[in-house]
Motif scaffolding. Structure first.
Motif, PDB file in Angstrom:
ATOM      1  N   UNK A  37       0.845  -1.194   0.000  1.00 25.25           N
ATOM      2  CA  UNK A  37       0.000   0.000   0.000  1.00 25.25           C
ATOM      3  C   UNK A  37       0.883   1.247   0.000  1.00 25.25           C
ATOM      4  N   UNK A  38       0.680   2.154  -0.960  1.00 25.98           N
ATOM      5  CA  UNK A  38       1.521   3.354  -1.024  1.00 25.98           C
ATOM      6  C   UNK A  38       1.119   4.388   0.027  1.00 25.98           C
ATOM      7  N   UNK A  39       2.112   5.124   0.508  1.00 25.25           N
ATOM      8  CA  UNK A  39       1.855   6.194   1.466  1.00 25.25           C
ATOM      9  C   UNK A  39       2.894   7.290   1.288  1.00 25.25           C
ATOM     10  N   UNK A  40       2.568   8.456   1.779  1.00 20.50           N
ATOM     11  CA  UNK A  40       3.498   9.586   1.837  1.00 20.50           C
ATOM     12  C   UNK A  40       3.705   9.896   3.311  1.00 20.50           C
ATOM     13  N   UNK A  41       4.910   9.707   3.823  1.00 17.56           N
ATOM     14  CA  UNK A  41       5.215   9.986   5.229  1.00 17.56           C
ATOM     15  C   UNK A  41       5.588  11.461   5.353  1.00 17.56           C
ATOM     16  N   UNK A  42       4.780  12.184   6.125  1.00 16.39           N
ATOM     17  CA  UNK A  42       5.015  13.597   6.360  1.00 16.39           C
ATOM     18  C   UNK A  42       5.755  13.734   7.691  1.00 16.39           C
ATOM     19  N   UNK A  43       6.885  14.423   7.654  1.00 12.69           N
ATOM     20  CA  UNK A  43       7.714  14.579   8.849  1.00 12.69           C
ATOM     21  C   UNK A  43       7.483  15.968   9.423  1.00 12.69           C
ATOM     22  N   UNK A  71       0.159   9.576   5.154  1.00  8.73           N
ATOM     23  CA  UNK A  71      -1.042   9.772   4.339  1.00  8.73           C
ATOM     24  C   UNK A  71      -1.121   8.581   3.385  1.00  8.73           C
ATOM     25  N   UNK A  72      -2.150   7.752   3.565  1.00 10.23           N
ATOM     26  CA  UNK A  72      -2.312   6.570   2.729  1.00 10.23           C
ATOM     27  C   UNK A  72      -2.832   6.986   1.362  1.00 10.23           C
ATOM     28  N   UNK A  73      -2.193   6.520   0.312  1.00  6.88           N
ATOM     29  CA  UNK A  73      -2.540   6.929  -1.048  1.00  6.88           C
ATOM     30  C   UNK A  73      -3.470   5.914  -1.687  1.00  6.88           C
ATOM     31  N   UNK A  74      -4.655   5.799  -1.079  1.00  4.28           N
ATOM     32  CA  UNK A  74      -5.684   4.900  -1.591  1.00  4.28           C
ATOM     33  C   UNK A  74      -6.931   5.712  -1.904  1.00  4.28           C
ATOM     34  N   UNK A  75      -7.805   5.123  -2.676  1.00  7.15           N
ATOM     35  CA  UNK A  75      -9.050   5.824  -3.042  1.00  7.15           C
ATOM     36  C   UNK A  75      -9.865   6.173  -1.804  1.00  7.15           C
ATOM     37  N   UNK A  76      -9.897   5.291  -0.819  1.00  8.11           N
ATOM     38  CA  UNK A  76     -10.672   5.535   0.401  1.00  8.11           C
ATOM     39  C   UNK A  76     -10.162   6.682   1.249  1.00  8.11           C
ATOM     40  N   UNK A  77      -8.910   7.067   1.061  1.00 10.06           N
ATOM     41  CA  UNK A  77      -8.316   8.152   1.870  1.00 10.06           C
ATOM     42  C   UNK A  77      -8.247   9.479   1.118  1.00 10.06           C
ATOM     43  N   UNK A  78      -8.807   9.518  -0.066  1.00 14.20           N
ATOM     44  CA  UNK A  78      -8.703  10.714  -0.911  1.00 14.20           C
ATOM     45  C   UNK A  78      -9.252  11.965  -0.223  1.00 14.20           C
ATOM     46  N   UNK A  79     -10.422  11.884   0.404  1.00 14.12           N
ATOM     47  CA  UNK A  79     -11.028  13.041   1.070  1.00 14.12           C
ATOM     48  C   UNK A  79     -10.193  13.492   2.259  1.00 14.12           C
ATOM     49  N   UNK A  80      -9.719  12.543   3.056  1.00 14.51           N
ATOM     50  CA  UNK A  80      -8.899  12.879   4.213  1.00 14.51           C
ATOM     51  C   UNK A  80      -7.596  13.551   3.775  1.00 14.51           C
ATOM     52  N   UNK A  81      -6.979  13.077   2.705  1.00 12.10           N
ATOM     53  CA  UNK A  81      -5.755  13.687   2.204  1.00 12.10           C
ATOM     54  C   UNK A  81      -6.011  15.092   1.674  1.00 12.10           C
ATOM     55  N   UNK A  82      -7.148  15.294   1.032  1.00  7.37           N
ATOM     56  CA  UNK A  82      -7.495  16.631   0.540  1.00  7.37           C
ATOM     57  C   UNK A  82      -7.651  17.610   1.705  1.00  7.37           C
ATOM     58  N   UNK A  83      -8.235  17.156   2.818  1.00 12.22           N
ATOM     59  CA  UNK A  83      -8.358  18.017   4.002  1.00 12.22           C
ATOM     60  C   UNK A  83      -6.991  18.356   4.577  1.00 12.22           C
ATOM     61  N   UNK A  84      -6.080  17.371   4.576  1.00 14.67           N
ATOM     62  CA  UNK A  84      -4.727  17.624   5.073  1.00 14.67           C
ATOM     63  C   UNK A  84      -4.029  18.678   4.225  1.00 14.67           C
ATOM     64  N   UNK A  85      -4.157  18.572   2.907  1.00 16.10           N
ATOM     65  CA  UNK A  85      -3.544  19.564   2.018  1.00 16.10           C
ATOM     66  C   UNK A  85      -4.176  20.938   2.210  1.00 16.10           C
ATOM     67  N   UNK A  86      -5.492  20.972   2.404  1.00 11.49           N
ATOM     68  CA  UNK A  86      -6.171  22.251   2.624  1.00 11.49           C
ATOM     69  C   UNK A  86      -5.680  22.911   3.916  1.00 11.49           C
ATOM     70  N   UNK A  95       0.092  15.719  -6.613  1.00 14.81           N
ATOM     71  CA  UNK A  95       0.231  14.278  -6.754  1.00 14.81           C
ATOM     72  C   UNK A  95       1.044  13.783  -5.568  1.00 14.81           C
ATOM     73  N   UNK A  96       0.363  13.237  -4.548  1.00  9.56           N
ATOM     74  CA  UNK A  96       1.044  12.794  -3.339  1.00  9.56           C
ATOM     75  C   UNK A  96       2.008  11.649  -3.595  1.00  9.56           C
ATOM     76  N   UNK A  97       1.860  10.945  -4.712  1.00  8.03           N
ATOM     77  CA  UNK A  97       2.798   9.882  -5.044  1.00  8.03           C
ATOM     78  C   UNK A  97       4.104  10.450  -5.599  1.00  8.03           C
ATOM     79  N   UNK A  98       4.103  11.724  -5.951  1.00  5.11           N
ATOM     80  CA  UNK A  98       5.303  12.397  -6.454  1.00  5.11           C
ATOM     81  C   UNK A  98       5.969  13.097  -5.272  1.00  5.11           C
TER      82      UNK A  98
END
Length: 160
Positions: A37-43, A71-86, A95-98
């Motif tokens: 499962x892909x993720x982006x680790x924010x430090x 931040x888990x890079x799955x379809x189910x976490x898309x809304x939660x990741x958008x809130x984190x970016x906001x 692109x959180x995978x980049x």
């Protein structure tokens, strides 16, 4: 998700639950060993906290502890990741995978991370439950004097 943890099971060095002022210091892309499962680790660097019950943000306890948030890079976490970016005031798509794009968008941002204690396989840990945009007073209080300053590079301080 339920948070009913016996306080006697919580380690002494575990950060208390609450809201913390955090400066994003870096990020790193990875995948889990088991399922890939892909993720982006924010430090993050905790600047102060918990700040939940303060009446004046300048009374916050200064801190300098590191904490990571995945931040888990799955379809189910898309809304939660958008809130984190906001919460980081990111307005465009990222692109959180980049890793380079994530680094550019997030590093240096000041946010509020809300920590909750979570029990998994008998172990209790502090997890980032929410990202919030800090109030203007919080940004003013932590923008300058409590932010670690980089020393200027000179010919005398260069390592080569």
């Amino acid at each position: 998700m339920s948070y009913s943890i016996d306080p006697n099971d919580v380690k002494d060095d575990l950060l208390p639950e609450g809201s913390y002022v955090v400066r994003i210091r870096g990020c790193g892309y990875g995948t889990t060993k088991g399922k890939g499962t892909p993720y982006q680790r924010i430090k993050g660097l905790i600047m102060a906290g918990p700040i939940d019950k303060l009446t004046d943000v300048n009374d916050a306890q200064p801190r300098s502890e590191s904490l990571n948030c995945d931040l888990w890079l799955t379809e189910g976490c898309r809304t939660q990741n958008a809130r984190a970016l906001a919460a980081c005031a990111v307005t465009g798509p990222v692109d959180l995978a980049n890793n380079d794009a994530t680094h550019t968008a997030l590093v240096g941002a000041t946010v509020v991370w809300v920590l909750k204690h979570e029990e998994y396989n008998g172990n209790v840990s502090a997890k980032v439950a929410f990202w919030n945009r800090p109030a203007d007073a919080v940004l003013r209080a932590f923008a300058d004097e409590r932010t670690p300053k980089a020393k200027p590079l000179t010919d005398d301080t260069l390592p080569f």
